[in-house]
Enzyme design. Sequence first.
Site, PDB file in Angstrom:
ATOM      1  N   ARG A 188       0.835  -1.230   0.000  1.00  0.00           N
ATOM      2  CA  ARG A 188       0.000   0.000   0.000  1.00  0.00           C
ATOM      3  C   ARG A 188       0.852   1.256   0.000  1.00  0.00           C
ATOM      4  O   ARG A 188       0.361   2.326   0.320  1.00  0.00           O
ATOM      5  CB  ARG A 188      -0.921  -0.024   1.218  1.00  0.00           C
ATOM      6  CG  ARG A 188      -0.174  -0.208   2.521  1.00  0.00           C
ATOM      7  CD  ARG A 188      -1.128  -0.292   3.689  1.00  0.00           C
ATOM      8  NE  ARG A 188      -0.438  -0.808   4.865  1.00  0.00           N
ATOM      9  CZ  ARG A 188      -1.020  -1.049   6.020  1.00  0.00           C
ATOM     10  NH1 ARG A 188      -2.295  -0.816   6.169  1.00  0.00           N
ATOM     11  NH2 ARG A 188      -0.329  -1.519   7.041  1.00  0.00           N
TER      12      ARG A 188
ATOM     13  N   HIS B 283       6.970 -24.491   6.331  1.00  0.00           N
ATOM     14  CA  HIS B 283       8.256 -24.485   5.621  1.00  0.00           C
ATOM     15  C   HIS B 283       9.112 -25.711   5.948  1.00  0.00           C
ATOM     16  O   HIS B 283      10.004 -26.059   5.193  1.00  0.00           O
ATOM     17  CB  HIS B 283       9.017 -23.170   5.834  1.00  0.00           C
ATOM     18  CG  HIS B 283       9.653 -23.029   7.166  1.00  0.00           C
ATOM     19  ND1 HIS B 283       9.009 -22.467   8.228  1.00  0.00           N
ATOM     20  CD2 HIS B 283      10.874 -23.396   7.613  1.00  0.00           C
ATOM     21  CE1 HIS B 283       9.806 -22.496   9.264  1.00  0.00           C
ATOM     22  NE2 HIS B 283      10.946 -23.058   8.940  1.00  0.00           N
TER      23      HIS B 283
ATOM     24  N   LYS C  66      12.085 -28.530   3.596  1.00  0.00           N
ATOM     25  CA  LYS C  66      13.492 -28.793   3.950  1.00  0.00           C
ATOM     26  C   LYS C  66      13.981 -30.075   3.290  1.00  0.00           C
ATOM     27  O   LYS C  66      13.265 -31.074   3.273  1.00  0.00           O
ATOM     28  CB  LYS C  66      13.632 -28.932   5.478  1.00  0.00           C
ATOM     29  CG  LYS C  66      13.594 -27.612   6.215  1.00  0.00           C
ATOM     30  CD  LYS C  66      13.772 -27.858   7.700  1.00  0.00           C
ATOM     31  CE  LYS C  66      13.597 -26.593   8.500  1.00  0.00           C
ATOM     32  NZ  LYS C  66      14.707 -25.661   8.372  1.00  0.00           N
TER      33      LYS C  66
ATOM     34  N   GLU D  59      15.326 -24.657  19.855  1.00  0.00           N
ATOM     35  CA  GLU D  59      15.733 -23.325  19.381  1.00  0.00           C
ATOM     36  C   GLU D  59      16.651 -22.701  20.424  1.00  0.00           C
ATOM     37  O   GLU D  59      16.417 -22.856  21.629  1.00  0.00           O
ATOM     38  CB  GLU D  59      14.511 -22.423  19.215  1.00  0.00           C
ATOM     39  CG  GLU D  59      13.501 -22.925  18.208  1.00  0.00           C
ATOM     40  CD  GLU D  59      12.280 -22.022  18.168  1.00  0.00           C
ATOM     41  OE1 GLU D  59      12.222 -21.147  17.319  1.00  0.00           O
ATOM     42  OE2 GLU D  59      11.391 -22.200  19.016  1.00  0.00           O
TER      43      GLU D  59
ATOM     44  N   ASP E 277       2.580 -22.652  18.296  1.00  0.00           N
ATOM     45  CA  ASP E 277       3.516 -22.049  17.350  1.00  0.00           C
ATOM     46  C   ASP E 277       4.423 -23.077  16.664  1.00  0.00           C
ATOM     47  O   ASP E 277       4.821 -22.876  15.526  1.00  0.00           O
ATOM     48  CB  ASP E 277       4.374 -21.009  18.096  1.00  0.00           C
ATOM     49  CG  ASP E 277       5.005 -20.007  17.152  1.00  0.00           C
ATOM     50  OD1 ASP E 277       4.304 -19.556  16.236  1.00  0.00           O
ATOM     51  OD2 ASP E 277       6.193 -19.684  17.321  1.00  0.00           O
TER      52      ASP E 277
ATOM     53  N   HIS F 230       5.045 -27.751  12.686  1.00  0.00           N
ATOM     54  CA  HIS F 230       6.307 -28.405  12.329  1.00  0.00           C
ATOM     55  C   HIS F 230       6.447 -29.815  12.938  1.00  0.00           C
ATOM     56  O   HIS F 230       6.745 -30.778  12.237  1.00  0.00           O
ATOM     57  CB  HIS F 230       7.503 -27.570  12.781  1.00  0.00           C
ATOM     58  CG  HIS F 230       7.452 -26.148  12.314  1.00  0.00           C
ATOM     59  ND1 HIS F 230       6.938 -25.786  11.099  1.00  0.00           N
ATOM     60  CD2 HIS F 230       7.853 -24.988  12.897  1.00  0.00           C
ATOM     61  CE1 HIS F 230       7.025 -24.468  10.956  1.00  0.00           C
ATOM     62  NE2 HIS F 230       7.568 -23.965  12.039  1.00  0.00           N
TER      63      HIS F 230
ATOM     64  N   LYS G  45      20.713 -24.834  18.879  1.00  0.00           N
ATOM     65  CA  LYS G  45      19.668 -24.994  17.849  1.00  0.00           C
ATOM     66  C   LYS G  45      19.829 -26.383  17.238  1.00  0.00           C
ATOM     67  O   LYS G  45      20.913 -26.704  16.721  1.00  0.00           O
ATOM     68  CB  LYS G  45      19.876 -23.913  16.795  1.00  0.00           C
ATOM     69  CG  LYS G  45      18.978 -24.034  15.597  1.00  0.00           C
ATOM     70  CD  LYS G  45      19.237 -22.901  14.628  1.00  0.00           C
ATOM     71  CE  LYS G  45      18.564 -23.199  13.310  1.00  0.00           C
ATOM     72  NZ  LYS G  45      18.188 -22.019  12.583  1.00  0.00           N
TER      73      LYS G  45
HETATM   74  N1  NAP Z   1       8.471 -13.372   8.871  1.00  0.00           N
HETATM   75  C1  NAP Z   1       8.624 -14.669   8.876  1.00  0.00           C
HETATM   76  O1  NAP Z   1       9.733 -15.218   8.910  1.00  0.00           O
HETATM   77  C2  NAP Z   1       7.416 -15.560   8.846  1.00  0.00           C
HETATM   78  C3  NAP Z   1       7.590 -16.940   8.967  1.00  0.00           C
HETATM   79  C4  NAP Z   1       6.484 -17.784   8.893  1.00  0.00           C
HETATM   80  C5  NAP Z   1       5.239 -17.238   8.711  1.00  0.00           C
HETATM   81  N2  NAP Z   1       5.081 -15.878   8.607  1.00  0.00           N
HETATM   82  C6  NAP Z   1       3.730 -15.356   8.390  1.00  0.00           C
HETATM   83  O2  NAP Z   1       3.716 -14.620   7.178  1.00  0.00           O
HETATM   84  C7  NAP Z   1       2.831 -13.513   7.276  1.00  0.00           C
HETATM   85  C8  NAP Z   1       3.607 -12.244   6.987  1.00  0.00           C
HETATM   86  O3  NAP Z   1       4.624 -12.110   7.972  1.00  0.00           O
HETATM   87  P1  NAP Z   1       5.679 -10.934   7.990  1.00  0.00           P
HETATM   88  O4  NAP Z   1       6.628 -11.251   9.088  1.00  0.00           O
HETATM   89  O5  NAP Z   1       6.210 -10.681   6.649  1.00  0.00           O
HETATM   90  O6  NAP Z   1       4.760  -9.710   8.453  1.00  0.00           O
HETATM   91  P2  NAP Z   1       5.027  -8.172   8.224  1.00  0.00           P
HETATM   92  O7  NAP Z   1       6.477  -7.870   8.196  1.00  0.00           O
HETATM   93  O8  NAP Z   1       4.156  -7.450   9.197  1.00  0.00           O
HETATM   94  O9  NAP Z   1       4.464  -7.919   6.740  1.00  0.00           O
HETATM   95  C9  NAP Z   1       3.107  -7.881   6.442  1.00  0.00           C
HETATM   96  C10 NAP Z   1       2.891  -6.880   5.343  1.00  0.00           C
HETATM   97  O10 NAP Z   1       1.473  -6.746   5.154  1.00  0.00           O
HETATM   98  C11 NAP Z   1       1.219  -5.424   4.777  1.00  0.00           C
HETATM   99  N3  NAP Z   1      -0.141  -4.972   5.066  1.00  0.00           N
HETATM  100  C12 NAP Z   1      -0.784  -4.996   6.245  1.00  0.00           C
HETATM  101  N4  NAP Z   1      -2.030  -4.474   6.114  1.00  0.00           N
HETATM  102  C13 NAP Z   1      -2.164  -4.101   4.804  1.00  0.00           C
HETATM  103  C14 NAP Z   1      -3.199  -3.503   4.053  1.00  0.00           C
HETATM  104  N5  NAP Z   1      -4.396  -3.213   4.591  1.00  0.00           N
HETATM  105  N6  NAP Z   1      -2.966  -3.248   2.738  1.00  0.00           N
HETATM  106  C15 NAP Z   1      -1.787  -3.544   2.175  1.00  0.00           C
HETATM  107  N7  NAP Z   1      -0.763  -4.140   2.829  1.00  0.00           N
HETATM  108  C16 NAP Z   1      -0.950  -4.403   4.136  1.00  0.00           C
HETATM  109  C17 NAP Z   1       2.172  -4.610   5.619  1.00  0.00           C
HETATM  110  O11 NAP Z   1       2.374  -3.421   4.929  1.00  0.00           O
HETATM  111  P3  NAP Z   1       2.967  -2.113   5.592  1.00  0.00           P
HETATM  112  O12 NAP Z   1       4.434  -2.258   5.372  1.00  0.00           O
HETATM  113  O13 NAP Z   1       2.359  -1.021   4.790  1.00  0.00           O
HETATM  114  O14 NAP Z   1       2.531  -2.083   7.023  1.00  0.00           O
HETATM  115  C18 NAP Z   1       3.418  -5.493   5.684  1.00  0.00           C
HETATM  116  O15 NAP Z   1       4.396  -5.109   4.765  1.00  0.00           O
HETATM  117  C19 NAP Z   1       2.242 -13.577   8.682  1.00  0.00           C
HETATM  118  O16 NAP Z   1       1.033 -14.283   8.655  1.00  0.00           O
HETATM  119  C20 NAP Z   1       3.275 -14.386   9.458  1.00  0.00           C
HETATM  120  O17 NAP Z   1       2.706 -15.064  10.553  1.00  0.00           O
HETATM  121  C21 NAP Z   1       6.150 -15.040   8.663  1.00  0.00           C
END
Ligand code: NAP
Length: 483
Positions: A48, A175, A179, A213, A232, A237, A342
């Site tokens: 956005r 994920h 692996k 971990e 979690d 996993h 880990k």
């Molecule tokens: N990070 C990891 O390693 C990881 C691992 C496993 C699973 N996950 C899962 O993957 C998903 C994403 O995780 P993440 O860590 O990448 O989260 P994040 O960093 O918070 O990224 C989510 C993105 O969604 C965008 N967003 C939120 N509301 C929005 C809206 N109304 N319109 C447009 N964009 C919007 C945010 O944009 P803005 O930048 O504008 O706020 C942000 O960039 C989650 O469900 C998480 O549980 C993540």
Amino acid sequence: MSGDKHACDFSIFGVMGDLSRRKLIPSLYQLDRAGLLHEDTRIIGIARHEISQDDFVAKMQMSLETFVKDPLESDVVERLLARLHYVLINLDVPEEYTRLGKAIDQEKRVLVNYFSVAPFLFDDICKGLAHAAIVTPETRVVLEKPIGRDLESSQEINDTVARVFTEEQVYRIDHYLGKETVMNLLALRFANSIFTTNWDHNTIDHVQITVAEEVGIEGRWGYFDKSGQLRDMVQNHLMQILTLVAMEPPVNMDGDSIRNEKLKVLKALRPITADTVEEKTVRGQYGPGFIKGKAVPGYHEEEGGNPASSTESFVAIRVDIDNWRWADVPFYLRTGKRLTTKRSEVVIYFKRLPHNIFKDSYKNLPRNKLVIRLQPDEGVEIEMLNKEPGIGKGVKLQKTLLDLSFSDAFNSRRIPDAYERLILETMIGNQSLFIRRDEVERAWKWIDSIQEAWAECKESPKKYPAGTWGPVASVALLARDGR
Ligand SMILES: NC(=O)c1ccc[n+]([C@@H]2O[C@H](COP(=O)([O-])OP(=O)(O)OC[C@H]3O[C@@H](n4cnc5c(N)ncnc54)[C@H](OP(=O)(O)O)[C@@H]3O)[C@@H](O)[C@H]2O)c1
């Protein structure tokens, strides 16, 4: 379409987020480098932010520079960046999805939508895609964990997605299933006759699955505290690994053949009730301690922590699988944060021999052990007894290891990141490494039974110092069974 390469419009919702920048974009780079992306494949980043195409490309280049571990190859970077297209969509504004409709070409490419955003946004995205009429029977959707926090909320998420996509179009990510070593479990079990014929209650005494971990909460206290280690880590996993270790041989490698067998295991899990929860589970929470000589805070003292929290950062569970193959063979699951190191591994303990003719060496002959190391240093190891070389009185035995370290055995090969394999499979359209709805919901049903039993018995998690292997009670869980 045929062959390994399929042209896609690979659209990432939440392209500026952590997962996208740290994992998805670097994985797409590696796939491009390996020649696995179709020349017409494009990557559509959706966010956005009011930024230009050039600024978007610059940001993605920065992600590559920050998160790709090997030296970047400039021609691959250039090729990948040329595939990128930025589309501005506020996910809760359905009218804005027509911009995505204009950016894609479903005549030429399959649309794969990766929802790299929190699940509460899935409903908005599904509505937006439907509003723009860009969902065809070929369109796919990739969902990140967590799919809910219990059975009810996971059903809500699945219902939301099912209003727009059929189950054949949905790719739910865990994920761990991407692996190399987890995949190798299938090869080990079903391509080697020594294991296919020695994989049940006749030869196996028990199985231990550990996902340890070293890290703590890593700035995610608020998120983690609502969830805990059971939801979690175990629900996804550990249960996925458990099903791969325990399932019956599938008839082939097709998505549903494998997933049908995994589901049967989940259905055979003995529920844990308020009457059995104390005997079958151990909950722990880390206190202050030392990791590799460095002082680290306890769970309550972490940034954003609340001293009243009784959320578990460690779980050990004795799992019983009520079917013919695994009668009286317990599976011990163990996972925790801030443990000594880990390490993820599956250890198969074989039965003791019925009679010992080497009493001079061992009063009780130790069990053979098959260790499948998932991370780090992926590999397979068999612990067996051999005669100590030499002459003299009697036969002396010694434990020896048959060690197949992947990095030694396949030293010229780079081991791909799990996300690389999974992204490629979504492009190819192979669902075998993704979790089907009935699997997720069955796993939640079993996890809910533990969560409810814990709530009923009201016992707080047991403390363990950071940098140890968890509460002493988790050792007792095995010791009580004479193991
Ligand atoms: N990070 C990891 O390693 C990881 C691992 C496993 C699973 N996950 C899962 O993957 C998903 C994403 O995780 P993440 O860590 O990448 O989260 P994040 O960093 O918070 O990224 C989510 C993105 O969604 C965008 N967003 C939120 N509301 C929005 C809206 N109304 N319109 C447009 N964009 C919007 C945010 O944009 P803005 O930048 O504008 O706020 C942000 O960039 C989650 O469900 C998480 O549980 C993540």
